[in-house]
Design a protein around this motif. Sequence first.
Motif, mmCIF file in Angstrom:
data_model
loop_
_atom_site.group_PDB
_atom_site.id
_atom_site.type_symbol
_atom_site.label_atom_id
_atom_site.label_comp_id
_atom_site.label_asym_id
_atom_site.label_seq_id
_atom_site.Cartn_x
_atom_site.Cartn_y
_atom_site.Cartn_z
ATOM 1 N N VAL A 1 -10.934 -14.049 44.082
ATOM 2 C CA VAL A 1 -9.667 -13.452 43.670
ATOM 3 C C VAL A 1 -9.596 -13.353 42.149
ATOM 4 N N ALA A 2 -10.030 -14.400 41.464
ATOM 5 C CA ALA A 2 -9.866 -14.485 40.010
ATOM 6 C C ALA A 2 -10.879 -13.667 39.232
ATOM 7 N N ILE A 3 -11.888 -13.106 39.880
ATOM 8 C CA ILE A 3 -12.942 -12.416 39.154
ATOM 9 C C ILE A 3 -12.478 -11.081 38.562
ATOM 10 N N LYS A 4 -11.436 -10.526 39.129
ATOM 11 C CA LYS A 4 -10.847 -9.304 38.583
ATOM 12 C C LYS A 4 -10.135 -9.677 37.289
ATOM 13 N N ASN A 5 -10.425 -8.983 36.226
ATOM 14 C CA ASN A 5 -9.992 -9.411 34.897
ATOM 15 C C ASN A 5 -8.634 -8.812 34.529
ATOM 16 N N LYS A 6 -7.574 -9.362 35.112
ATOM 17 C CA LYS A 6 -6.202 -8.978 34.783
ATOM 18 C C LYS A 6 -5.356 -10.238 34.738
ATOM 19 N N GLY A 7 -4.288 -10.214 33.953
ATOM 20 C CA GLY A 7 -3.427 -11.389 33.829
ATOM 21 C C GLY A 7 -2.750 -11.773 35.122
ATOM 22 N N LYS A 8 -2.255 -10.773 35.861
ATOM 23 C CA LYS A 8 -1.572 -11.056 37.121
ATOM 24 C C LYS A 8 -2.531 -11.619 38.171
ATOM 25 N N THR A 9 -3.782 -11.223 38.084
ATOM 26 C CA THR A 9 -4.777 -11.733 39.026
ATOM 27 C C THR A 9 -5.003 -13.226 38.819
ATOM 28 N N THR A 10 -5.012 -13.649 37.567
ATOM 29 C CA THR A 10 -5.197 -15.066 37.275
ATOM 30 C C THR A 10 -4.029 -15.884 37.820
ATOM 31 N N VAL A 11 -2.820 -15.385 37.658
ATOM 32 C CA VAL A 11 -1.639 -16.074 38.191
ATOM 33 C C VAL A 11 -1.717 -16.133 39.716
ATOM 34 N N ALA A 12 -2.121 -15.043 40.347
ATOM 35 C CA ALA A 12 -2.246 -15.019 41.807
ATOM 36 C C ALA A 12 -3.318 -15.996 42.276
ATOM 37 N N ALA A 13 -4.428 -16.075 41.540
ATOM 38 C CA ALA A 13 -5.509 -16.998 41.924
ATOM 39 C C ALA A 13 -5.066 -18.446 41.769
ATOM 40 N N ILE A 14 -4.306 -18.749 40.725
ATOM 41 C CA ILE A 14 -3.827 -20.123 40.535
ATOM 42 C C ILE A 14 -2.825 -20.499 41.625
ATOM 43 N N ARG A 15 -1.943 -19.568 41.971
ATOM 44 C CA ARG A 15 -0.990 -19.831 43.062
ATOM 45 C C ARG A 15 -1.731 -20.041 44.380
ATOM 46 N N TYR A 16 -2.737 -19.228 44.620
ATOM 47 C CA TYR A 16 -3.571 -19.362 45.820
ATOM 48 C C TYR A 16 -4.247 -20.730 45.838
ATOM 49 N N LEU A 17 -4.772 -21.146 44.693
ATOM 50 C CA LEU A 17 -5.432 -22.443 44.599
ATOM 51 C C LEU A 17 -4.460 -23.587 44.857
ATOM 52 N N ILE A 18 -3.286 -23.535 44.250
ATOM 53 C CA ILE A 18 -2.311 -24.621 44.398
ATOM 54 C C ILE A 18 -1.871 -24.770 45.853
ATOM 55 N N PHE A 19 -1.491 -23.672 46.488
ATOM 56 C CA PHE A 19 -1.049 -23.763 47.881
ATOM 57 C C PHE A 19 -2.183 -24.230 48.795
ATOM 58 N N ASN A 20 -3.393 -23.763 48.536
ATOM 59 C CA ASN A 20 -4.507 -24.185 49.374
ATOM 60 C C ASN A 20 -4.861 -25.647 49.153
ATOM 61 N N LEU A 21 -4.690 -26.147 47.934
ATOM 62 C CA LEU A 21 -4.956 -27.563 47.695
ATOM 63 C C LEU A 21 -3.895 -28.449 48.343
ATOM 64 N N VAL A 22 -2.656 -27.998 48.362
ATOM 65 C CA VAL A 22 -1.618 -28.751 49.082
ATOM 66 C C VAL A 22 -1.960 -28.797 50.577
ATOM 67 N N GLY A 23 -2.348 -27.654 51.125
ATOM 68 C CA GLY A 23 -2.756 -27.617 52.526
ATOM 69 C C GLY A 23 -3.970 -28.484 52.793
#
Length: 188
Positions: free
Chosen positions: A87-109
């Motif tokens: 997800v984070a490999i696409k070089n845009k600011g919003k992509t980084t935020v989406a990847a971090i949110r994805y990471l956080i929720f998946n780590l909680v799970g």
Amino acid sequence: KYYWYNNVIRFGVIESLLASFFPLVLFLALNGGIVSLEQNVEKNKEKYYYVLTNLVLVSLLALVYTDDTFTGYVFLEISTLSSVGLVAIKNKGKTTVAAIRYLIFNLVGSGLFLIGIILLYDMTGYFMFEKILVALSSLPSSSNLPITCSFALIAIGLGIKSGLFPFYFWMPDTYGEATTSSASIISG
């Protein structure tokens, strides 16, 4: 079944079918999103993209063949971390935020899933599915609450990781900002 250092690997017809199905789906996802991949991923990062897709494939294949809970957890985490990279490999600011949110929720799970596995191990003393089943069936009925709690934690953890309602907050940005291939791969 094949035992290797207390990790159980199961080979069978269903495992073989799934192990041939996952690479096919991954190939079709990559082939279908090649135009988007070329437009959104820098040339010097494409090699990393393919390494991450191979990590996702290997972790999914390991999940198909494993027959114990802890090895399943380890490869679930490898799949999660490599999917975040996709997800984070696409070089845009919003992509980084989406990847971090994805990471956080998946780590909680993942944390809830691991706590459920730890509770099961504490009650049974085993990580292997068959031995857990035998040990759980021999437990007294007074231990139904801890068993239910462990299975609930595992189910809630997997529900968060898969984006089931009401844990779907990370999904729109993640799928919307990822490349077409990445969205196809992580949706599975």
